[in-house]
Structures are given as C-alpha cells and as structure tokens.
Design an enzyme around this catalytic site. Sequence first.
Site, mmCIF file in Angstrom:
data_model
loop_
_atom_site.group_PDB
_atom_site.id
_atom_site.type_symbol
_atom_site.label_atom_id
_atom_site.label_comp_id
_atom_site.label_asym_id
_atom_site.label_seq_id
_atom_site.Cartn_x
_atom_site.Cartn_y
_atom_site.Cartn_z
ATOM 1 N N ALA A 254 0.783 -1.073 0.008
ATOM 2 C CA ALA A 254 -0.008 -0.073 -0.051
ATOM 3 C C ALA A 254 0.963 1.218 0.045
ATOM 4 O O ALA A 254 1.952 1.195 0.200
ATOM 5 C CB ALA A 254 -0.841 0.059 1.259
ATOM 6 N N GLU A 256 1.149 5.431 1.128
ATOM 7 C CA GLU A 256 0.714 6.500 2.298
ATOM 8 C C GLU A 256 0.385 7.843 1.630
ATOM 9 O O GLU A 256 0.449 9.043 2.247
ATOM 10 C CB GLU A 256 1.625 6.555 3.354
ATOM 11 C CG GLU A 256 2.952 7.504 2.696
ATOM 12 C CD GLU A 256 4.028 6.411 2.652
ATOM 13 O OE1 GLU A 256 3.814 4.988 2.154
ATOM 14 O OE2 GLU A 256 5.406 6.782 2.782
ATOM 15 N N ASN A 257 -0.069 8.061 0.470
ATOM 16 C CA ASN A 257 -0.348 9.472 -0.212
ATOM 17 C C ASN A 257 -1.200 10.311 0.601
ATOM 18 O O ASN A 257 -2.099 9.786 1.300
ATOM 19 C CB ASN A 257 -1.089 9.089 -1.437
ATOM 20 C CG ASN A 257 -0.559 8.324 -2.566
ATOM 21 O OD1 ASN A 257 0.556 8.157 -2.576
ATOM 22 N ND2 ASN A 257 -1.266 6.931 -2.702
ATOM 23 N N HIS A 289 0.038 0.955 9.472
ATOM 24 C CA HIS A 289 1.337 1.452 8.776
ATOM 25 C C HIS A 289 0.929 2.698 7.965
ATOM 26 O O HIS A 289 1.696 3.875 8.264
ATOM 27 C CB HIS A 289 1.998 0.296 8.237
ATOM 28 C CG HIS A 289 3.295 0.928 7.523
ATOM 29 N ND1 HIS A 289 4.352 0.518 7.916
ATOM 30 C CD2 HIS A 289 3.502 1.416 6.151
ATOM 31 C CE1 HIS A 289 5.315 0.907 7.325
ATOM 32 N NE2 HIS A 289 4.788 1.366 6.184
ATOM 33 N N GLU A 290 0.217 2.587 7.168
ATOM 34 C CA GLU A 290 -0.222 3.647 6.074
ATOM 35 C C GLU A 290 -0.652 4.921 6.880
ATOM 36 O O GLU A 290 -0.105 6.049 6.563
ATOM 37 C CB GLU A 290 -0.839 3.323 4.864
ATOM 38 C CG GLU A 290 -0.426 2.224 4.072
ATOM 39 C CD GLU A 290 1.146 1.981 3.595
ATOM 40 O OE1 GLU A 290 1.581 3.123 3.416
ATOM 41 O OE2 GLU A 290 1.577 1.062 3.622
ATOM 42 N N HIS A 293 2.319 6.635 8.880
ATOM 43 C CA HIS A 293 3.042 7.583 7.945
ATOM 44 C C HIS A 293 2.594 8.950 7.943
ATOM 45 O O HIS A 293 3.290 9.982 7.437
ATOM 46 C CB HIS A 293 3.043 7.156 6.478
ATOM 47 C CG HIS A 293 4.014 5.985 6.300
ATOM 48 N ND1 HIS A 293 5.219 6.307 6.540
ATOM 49 C CD2 HIS A 293 4.074 4.997 5.501
ATOM 50 C CE1 HIS A 293 6.070 5.312 5.966
ATOM 51 N NE2 HIS A 293 5.494 4.341 5.387
ATOM 52 N N GLU A 312 10.332 4.636 6.945
ATOM 53 C CA GLU A 312 10.020 3.365 7.010
ATOM 54 C C GLU A 312 10.191 2.465 8.233
ATOM 55 O O GLU A 312 9.276 1.685 8.699
ATOM 56 C CB GLU A 312 10.619 2.394 5.773
ATOM 57 C CG GLU A 312 9.775 3.125 4.450
ATOM 58 C CD GLU A 312 8.390 3.114 4.329
ATOM 59 O OE1 GLU A 312 7.732 2.368 5.158
ATOM 60 O OE2 GLU A 312 7.687 3.943 3.497
HETATM 61 N N1 PHE Z 1 5.839 3.625 1.077
HETATM 62 C C1 PHE Z 1 4.898 2.332 1.192
HETATM 63 C C2 PHE Z 1 5.102 1.819 2.366
HETATM 64 O O1 PHE Z 1 4.499 2.234 3.353
HETATM 65 C C3 PHE Z 1 5.434 1.124 0.263
HETATM 66 C C4 PHE Z 1 5.671 1.528 -1.003
HETATM 67 C C5 PHE Z 1 6.916 1.952 -1.929
HETATM 68 C C6 PHE Z 1 4.723 1.447 -1.967
HETATM 69 C C7 PHE Z 1 7.144 2.214 -3.090
HETATM 70 C C8 PHE Z 1 4.638 1.615 -3.323
HETATM 71 C C9 PHE Z 1 5.977 2.144 -3.918
HETATM 72 O O2 PHE Z 1 5.187 0.756 2.979
HETATM 73 ZN ZN ZN Z 2 5.785 2.399 4.841
#
Ligand code: PHE
Ligand code: ZN
Length: 849
Positions: A254, A256-257, A289-290, A293, A312
């Site tokens: 997933a 986190e936009n 998690h998302e 973020h 992360e």
């Molecule tokens: N940032 C996303 C996460 O929380 C992972 C991700 C990285 C998704 C690159 C898509 C592309 O973990």
């Molecule tokens: Zn992440």
Amino acid sequence: MKDASPAAPLEIFLSDYTPPAYLVDTVELTFKLHPTATRVLSRIAFRPNPDTADRTFYLHGEQLKLISATIDGQDANAKVTDLGLTAIAPDAPFIFEAEVEISPSTNTALEGLYMSNGMYCTQCEAEGFRKITYYPDRPDVMAVFSVTIEGEETVKLSNGNDLGDGKWHDPWPKPAYLFALVAGDLVNHPDTFTTMSGKEVELNIWVRPGDLNKCAFGMDALKRSMAWDEKVYGREYDLDLFNIVAVDDFNMGAMENKGLNIFNSSAVLASPETSTDANFERIEAIIAHEYFHNWTGNRITCRDWFQLCLKEGLTVYRDSQFTSDERSPAVKRIEDVIALRARQFREDNGPLAHPVRPTSFVEINNFYTATVYEKGAEVIGMLKTLIGDDAYYKGCDLYFTRHDGQACTIEDWLACFEEVTGRDLAQFKLWYTQAGTPRVSVKEAWKDGTYTLTFTQHTPPTPGQDVKDPKVIPIAVGLLNEAGEEIQATRICEVTDDVHAFRFTGLDALPIASINRGFSAPIILQQDQDNLTRAFLLANDTDPFNKWEAGRALARDVMIRMVTEDAAPDQAYLDALLAVARDDTLDPAFKALVFSLPSGDDIAQALFDGGVTPDPTKIYLTAQTLSQSIAQAMQDTLPRIYAQMQVDGPFSPDADAAGKRAWGNVALSLLTRLDGGAQARTQFEGADNMTQQLSALGALLRAEVGEDASKAFYAQWKEDRLVIDKWFAMQVSFAKLDAAPAVAEALTAHPDFTLTNPNRFRAVFGALAGNTAGFHSPDGSGYALLADWLIKLDAKNPQTAARMSTAFETWTRYDADRQGMMRDALERIKAAPNLSGDLSEMVTRILNA
Ligand code: PHE
Ligand code: ZN
C-alpha cells in the site's frame, strides 16, 4: 532535442547530496483523462533556493510527450532528454507551465499514472511522479498542490480537501512522491472519526461495486489506528477527509499518499469467507502502517531516498507496537522475529547486504528491503530499550515539533534523542551505517556466588564493508534457578566493546541464563547450550519470546542432527512438545508457534553457517520425518486438542479466536498424517470461513489427497481474484519434494494466470521461491523456470521482476552443481535484450557475491 543514447545506469551516492536549486511554493495540475492520451497541464511557482548559489533549472521527466513549456508565459526553450528537461530560468521567482501527454492504459510498470480494471490510479513513490509531468521529483522539494480532474468517471479523487467537480486542494506542503489521483466508477464504505481535539473526520474506503462487503474490517482497523496514534504518540489527523482506495494491480502492499492512501486490494479487502486470520492481521497492520505515515513520512519526510529508513523503519516500528497492543505482544514479537530471520538475516548474509541507510544505489526501487524496513524497525526498538520509554517518547515529541513540515535525515532524528538524554549516540548510529548481522558469542563463568557472562561480538564482512567496528548491543538477560524461578529480573547488558563482561553477584547457586530476551537485539546469538537447558527454558522461561526461542533452538538442533548424522527424531524434543501441548496455561497461538518447525531455508542457512553444504532434498525429507514422529507421539492427544480448539458462533478475527484456530489447525495437519485426510475433508466441506477451509485444503494437498478439494475450491471461488491467488500459491507451496517447478509451470498455462497482476505472479513464483526443496530441485528446473518468467515479467513490470529475483540471493550456499545452474540462470537474465535497470542492478549485485 532528444538524447540518442539509452539511459545508462547511474550510481547515486549519499555523499553527493546537494540542495535543490529552486524550491516550489505551489503546483496546479489539471488532468484531462484519456486511456491512451491523458493530457497533464501544470502550473508551478518556483523560487530560487536561498541555501544554494546553484541556479541549474532541471526537472525530472520520463516517458512524457512534451506539448509545450513556458517560463513566465514565454517559450521556455526547454532541452529534453529521456530523463528530464533543462531550461534557462531567472534568479527570481517565476511560473513554469507545461502540457504533456501520457498513456495510462499501456503503463504496465504500475508506476506513474496507470489503469487497473478500468480505473485510473497513481503510484509515485519513489520516483514515479516524473512519469506524470516535468517536476523536481525529489523529496526535499515540498509544495502545496491543487488538482483538477476532468473525465467521465463518477468518482475522481486526489489529496487533501474535496472542492467538488473533480477539484482538490491539499493545504499541507508535500513532496511529489505523495501525490495521488484516482478516477473510476467506484463505491464507498463511509464512516467518521472524531479526533482528540473534537474534529470530525470523514473516512471512506473506495472499492469496485462487488467489494463493498469486504470493507468493514479495514474501516474498523483505520479507526483503531487513529485512536492509537493519539493515545500513544499524541498524533492527531490533520485533514477533514481520509480516503483509502483498493486497487487490484499494485506492486507493493500500500501507499501513504497524503489523505488518499492507495492499497493493493489484498492489503485492505477482508471478509471471513475469503480472508484467513493471517490476512486479517496483515490488513490491520498495513492500514495502521499507512495511516501512521501521516506523521512519520508525510508531515516529516525524508531529505533524500538514502534516508528511507527514517520513515519506514520508524513506521514499521510503530505499526508493530500497534499490533502488540491490539493483539498479543508475545505472539507479535515471535512472528516478527521469524520474518526478520527469514528475510532480513537472509539478505544481510548474502550479496544484497546493505546498511539500514545505504550509501549508494542505482535504482531506489531496489532498496525497499527487509533491511530498510524490518532492521530499520529493530534499530528503533533498540534505541527505545537503551534510553527507556520516557526518553523515547520525549525524543519523538521533540522530533515532531522541531521538524514538522521538513525533509529530514537520520542525523536530525538522532539529534533529538541526544538532546533529551544527553547521551552520545555516535556508536549507536553504526546500526544505520554498518551492514551485516552481528554474531555475538557468550561464555559463562561461575565463582563464589558471582556469575559472569562474557559477550564477544563480530560482524562478518559485507559487500563494500570489509571491516566493522563494535556496535552498542542491548542484550536483555534474566536468570532462573533450577526450580524454574526467576532470581534476576530482566536486565539490559549494554555490550559496547568487542569483548564485554557482565557480573551478577550474590547468587546461591549457578543460575540458568535467559539471554537476548524479547529478541532485544537483532543478532545471531552463539551460545553453547545443551538441549536439556533448552528444554528447561522452553518449560520455565518467564520471557515468552525466549521460551519460544528455546524450543526453536531445540528444533533446529534436532533437525540438523537428523540431516548431518542421520539421527533419529529426538525423544527429549518430542517430550518437550508434548508438555507444551498439555500446558493449559499457555496461549493456543503460542503453542501453534512452538509447533511450527524452522523452514527449509532456515535450516539451510544454519547448516551453511556451520560449514555444511545444505541439501534441500534432505532437509525436506527430515522435516517430513520429524513431523510424522510428532504426529505419532501425539496420537492420543490430537483429537482432544482439535475438538477443544473449534470456535463456535459467528466468525471473529480477534487474536483469541485466531489463536484457537491456529492451534486447532496444527492439530489438524498432524492428524492428517495419521488419518489419511478424513478429518481435514470434514473440515474442508463444513468450513464457513477461509482460515478453516484453506488449512484443510493445505493438509489434504500435503497428504497428496487434495485433488478433489482443490477442484471444488477453484469452482467455488473462481470469481474472486484474491482467493484464486491463494489457490495458485497453495498448489506450489504444497508440491512434494522437487515437484514444485512442474506444478508452477503448469499453472502458468492456466487461463487465470497473467503477467499484468503482481499478486498473481507472486502467488505462483513467490510460492516457488519459498518451496526450498522444489526451487532447488536437483535438475535446475526451478531456476530455469523462474529465470524465464522474470525475463518475461521484466518487459512489463521491472519493479516486481527485480524484487522477485531475490529468490537467487542465497545461491552461494549450495553445492557446485546448483551454484553453476543458478549462475547460468542469472547470467541468462543479465544477457536478456532490453533488460530493465531495476533487474539488471539486482542480478549484477547477486552475481558479484
Ligand atoms: N511507502 C510504502 C509503504 O509504506 C511502500 C511503497 C513503496 C509502495 C514504493 C509503493 C511504492 O510501505
Ligand atoms: Zn511504509
């Protein structure tokens, strides 16, 4: 002007970081959606960065058709290459405007703007925004975005607040990697959440119409996550709206936009009929998690991609705290350590080893690794152990207030904790900069009531890092007496030197030590412990993690002696298991974990560490023999356990019910070794939830009596993509001995197999890579098959192909024949025409072992 030469793989170094020449205040984007010819209009307000004299105006841009570009309304005279655009820009604020054309429907890489089942969606982390328009696509450029979406779709979403008519405004400055857009004929599962300051937030999970009945659990998990982050970290949500969208074709779990999280449908859609207990737990963790973020990643982001662990590692740590609090801390810790060893230790011990904060990369997509994520989280856990809970949360508060709205580094993060504790964290920082898993050996001494533990640390060389300095390693130690009573509560031994001794005084008799309790440090502990001591700790340790760990060490030792000495299954081990099974004070979920044997890959790694070349076939047969012996030793108890663990009433995915099912299904799988599948068939036919149905199917497949059940399963679920993924994976996972490559190959001819859906590809080939005996089949067919399909996948989806190539990362462990065949497979991939930079970097690094 087009650059004729293909993009050469460029290695990028942390030490080369320079600040951006221009900053962005606001971005206005207009999307005129069309499957093959979407127009993107941008209006970007730039200003010179006062922190640098550099005035190079460079915008990233890939696979874009430039229609026009202007600076302050005049033709920008832009020079365009395959990677970006340059122009002469003023040394004063200015407006850059551009129009580009892109083709979402032919974008199978699933990065940038693409289509999935007729719906438009985006994935911009890490460097996907440059496939949408020309922009300084780097996380230290943060701007306020306004978006207009024009199209026929009934639902059009972007970040921030909904202004109506496909118009969106996000008041929080953000880097381009957090931009998102979704458009499609979607339906929503709505809810609301009232924040700690009394603000009402509108929540939605957006799905395709048929999936509305799979949203309730995700929504509940989201609300629990929001409440938890307020309670534990004091973090409140900062917009009036939070949207989640489920997408079938997605490379990762997933994303986190800001205000618009996009999820792989496997990471959000849940129902009792279609999702296992493990799925529910994973979905809850990813939603958390998302969401987490939003503060650790979005409000405070990374200065550059070398700092990826800043968001992360911390966010994985936070989601693991959440799961511990919502479920069972002991079970969560054991599951995390099993995963850490399977993925991160494996990575750290092979050609792909890299520091938690890498110092160079070719393709950043290849650094979304177990080391950055899971070891990154372990490092946060050690920091908390070393400085204590109070200082940890004080340091986090300081980090949030001091750096809100900034793009930061690991140095910024550590400085907050140095400040609140007055402690120098220079040595601790080695955990971020030094790759490799430390080996810590321990010797005990006993004299005149004083017990001494002497630790010796050593980290083996890793690619590019031959010599390692001693790290600070927090090792939690407790002492028991022979009656199994705790005579020394857990104490943290801070190992800081190569050799470091700790004394425990005033004891009446030689104690039994329980070392690295809770897995307080991510190390390989080398301890001369006999199996009697292990059985004692399995029976008596008050630390639940080490109780399990003792059983695991025992199992590993028993299996290794069966492999290397043709020993018989160890009776003392079987007795210890029986005692665990009979102990009514233990959590069923814990019992299930004690009964799960180390994986084939674990045993292979342990043998290799001990100087023995692993034979996957023999390891497989050993596990079968041992499981059969366990089943026989437990013959009389299994039916009773099975009966007691049946959960009546409506399905609930909570930890207690899930634990009972897990232990009941361990009993079922053992029973199936004795009853030819009678009980499993009954369970399969009567199951009203996926956990029970799939466990029964697995038991039947392993006993090679699952063909009818497998057919029935397919017929029942053929319309459900996520369940059919399980059906693909099961057949490969449960294929006997070296049958997996043939099973996988046959499945690639199934009409439901496709290269365009990463979940489906992972179902078949992830299962093949995870079936150690099958993947390493002596005729090399597993290697050849995976190589063929990675080459095919790479042409469509380089990111997923590159990730899956890690199946080969252990190649130097094996015998000369297997090594030769794996090298051939890797060389063949490397030589494939038009190989992506992603996959090329991976096979090159793997081959350089
Ligand atoms: N940032 C996303 C996460 O929380 C992972 C991700 C990285 C998704 C690159 C898509 C592309 O973990
Ligand atoms: Zn992440």
